[in-house]
Design an enzyme around this catalytic site. Sequence first.
Site, mmCIF file in Angstrom:
data_model
loop_
_atom_site.group_PDB
_atom_site.id
_atom_site.type_symbol
_atom_site.label_atom_id
_atom_site.label_comp_id
_atom_site.label_asym_id
_atom_site.label_seq_id
_atom_site.Cartn_x
_atom_site.Cartn_y
_atom_site.Cartn_z
ATOM 1 N N MET A 66 1.805 3.387 -8.789
ATOM 2 C CA MET A 66 2.413 4.913 -9.038
ATOM 3 C C MET A 66 3.045 4.933 -10.410
ATOM 4 O O MET A 66 3.709 6.002 -10.563
ATOM 5 C CB MET A 66 3.150 5.622 -7.898
ATOM 6 N N ARG A 67 2.878 4.327 -11.290
ATOM 7 C CA ARG A 67 3.430 4.324 -12.597
ATOM 8 C C ARG A 67 2.110 4.184 -13.709
ATOM 9 O O ARG A 67 1.198 3.542 -13.254
ATOM 10 C CB ARG A 67 4.272 3.221 -12.930
ATOM 11 N N LEU A 68 2.370 4.599 -14.872
ATOM 12 C CA LEU A 68 1.622 4.158 -16.065
ATOM 13 C C LEU A 68 1.658 2.963 -16.283
ATOM 14 O O LEU A 68 2.701 2.420 -16.289
ATOM 15 C CB LEU A 68 1.809 5.207 -17.061
ATOM 16 N N GLY A 116 0.524 -0.311 0.675
ATOM 17 C CA GLY A 116 -0.485 -1.594 0.371
ATOM 18 C C GLY A 116 -1.520 -1.654 1.392
ATOM 19 O O GLY A 116 -1.989 -3.045 1.580
ATOM 20 N N ASN A 140 -8.457 1.090 -11.159
ATOM 21 C CA ASN A 140 -7.630 1.722 -10.266
ATOM 22 C C ASN A 140 -8.449 2.376 -9.277
ATOM 23 O O ASN A 140 -9.653 2.755 -9.439
ATOM 24 C CB ASN A 140 -6.711 2.959 -11.212
ATOM 25 N N ASN A 155 -4.543 -0.573 0.812
ATOM 26 C CA ASN A 155 -5.800 -1.202 0.112
ATOM 27 C C ASN A 155 -5.427 -2.607 -0.095
ATOM 28 O O ASN A 155 -6.623 -3.302 -0.074
ATOM 29 C CB ASN A 155 -5.862 -0.234 -1.072
ATOM 30 N N HIS A 168 -8.385 5.923 -6.615
ATOM 31 C CA HIS A 168 -7.752 7.490 -6.582
ATOM 32 C C HIS A 168 -8.572 7.934 -5.266
ATOM 33 O O HIS A 168 -9.592 8.040 -5.361
ATOM 34 C CB HIS A 168 -7.993 7.789 -7.790
HETATM 35 C C1 GAR Z 1 -4.137 5.066 -2.125
HETATM 36 O O1 GAR Z 1 -4.624 6.422 -1.235
HETATM 37 C C2 GAR Z 1 -4.525 5.402 -3.746
HETATM 38 O O2 GAR Z 1 -5.880 5.920 -3.652
HETATM 39 C C3 GAR Z 1 -3.461 6.334 -4.059
HETATM 40 O O3 GAR Z 1 -2.227 5.881 -3.446
HETATM 41 C C4 GAR Z 1 -2.586 5.390 -2.196
HETATM 42 C C5 GAR Z 1 -1.869 3.954 -1.813
HETATM 43 O O4 GAR Z 1 -2.090 3.529 -0.662
HETATM 44 N N1 GAR Z 1 -3.158 6.092 -5.192
HETATM 45 C C6 GAR Z 1 -3.095 7.382 -6.179
HETATM 46 O O5 GAR Z 1 -3.048 8.532 -5.951
HETATM 47 C C7 GAR Z 1 -3.150 7.067 -7.767
HETATM 48 N N2 GAR Z 1 -3.162 8.384 -8.410
HETATM 49 P P1 GAR Z 1 -1.642 1.967 -0.048
HETATM 50 O O6 GAR Z 1 -0.420 1.601 -0.573
HETATM 51 O O7 GAR Z 1 -1.773 2.017 1.274
HETATM 52 O O8 GAR Z 1 -2.981 1.269 -0.482
#
Ligand code: GAR
Length: 211
Positions: free
Chosen positions: A94-96, A16, A111, A18, A113
Amino acid sequence: MADKKLRVGVLISGSGTNLQAIIDAAYENEIDVEVAVVISNRQEARGLERAEKSNIPAVWVDRTAHETFHSYNMAIRDALKMHEVDLVAMAGYMRLLGPEVLKAYPDRVINIHPALLPSFVGASSIHDAFEYGVKLTGVTVHFANEKFDDGPIIAQMAVRIAEDDTVESLEAKIHAVEHRLYPEVLQMFAEGRVSVEGRIARIAPHPEQTR
Ligand code: GAR
């Protein structure tokens, strides 16, 4: 500044960071956003603690407690509706996401990425881009649909891979960019500047830039 704050529901699965960047930007009044609820599919997600620390409702929706993917997604939808969310932001979820949520929030689910889509989709894209040997990668914020890391692209920022980078240093660079870009995109939504037609998302100029 917008008249009314945009109520954002953040979906997470893990640490978390982000989410934290969004919480901090909202707290500092840098963006016209209120994090209305944080929803995780994992009980142990550190992001749930971050939400609680900021007095934001934190909800764990347990997939194993639901017989079907449909009822699991209905539970997510109900939690979003209960907290009167305007926009759903997936941040390391990380799920659909099922049609139950996507249809309840048309063109209002986004989202982030950690790569320049459509390159390097999936859950290990920073590592994959590094191992592939690309010289430029980055971050994408896009509308979500029923596929992983698909949907109209709203914003991208590039990150150069230097000769002396390691996967770890690249990861740090990417995360730093994510933590700037996601709040910026949320502010664009708060200002009502994001639209989408088919595959193409558009950002209207900031009102001050058109004067
Ligand atoms: C982030 O880097 C996000 O972009 C990625 O998971 C991480 C979560 O970090 N998402 C993906 O790869 C989606 N395909 P966080 O929990 O520290 O924000």
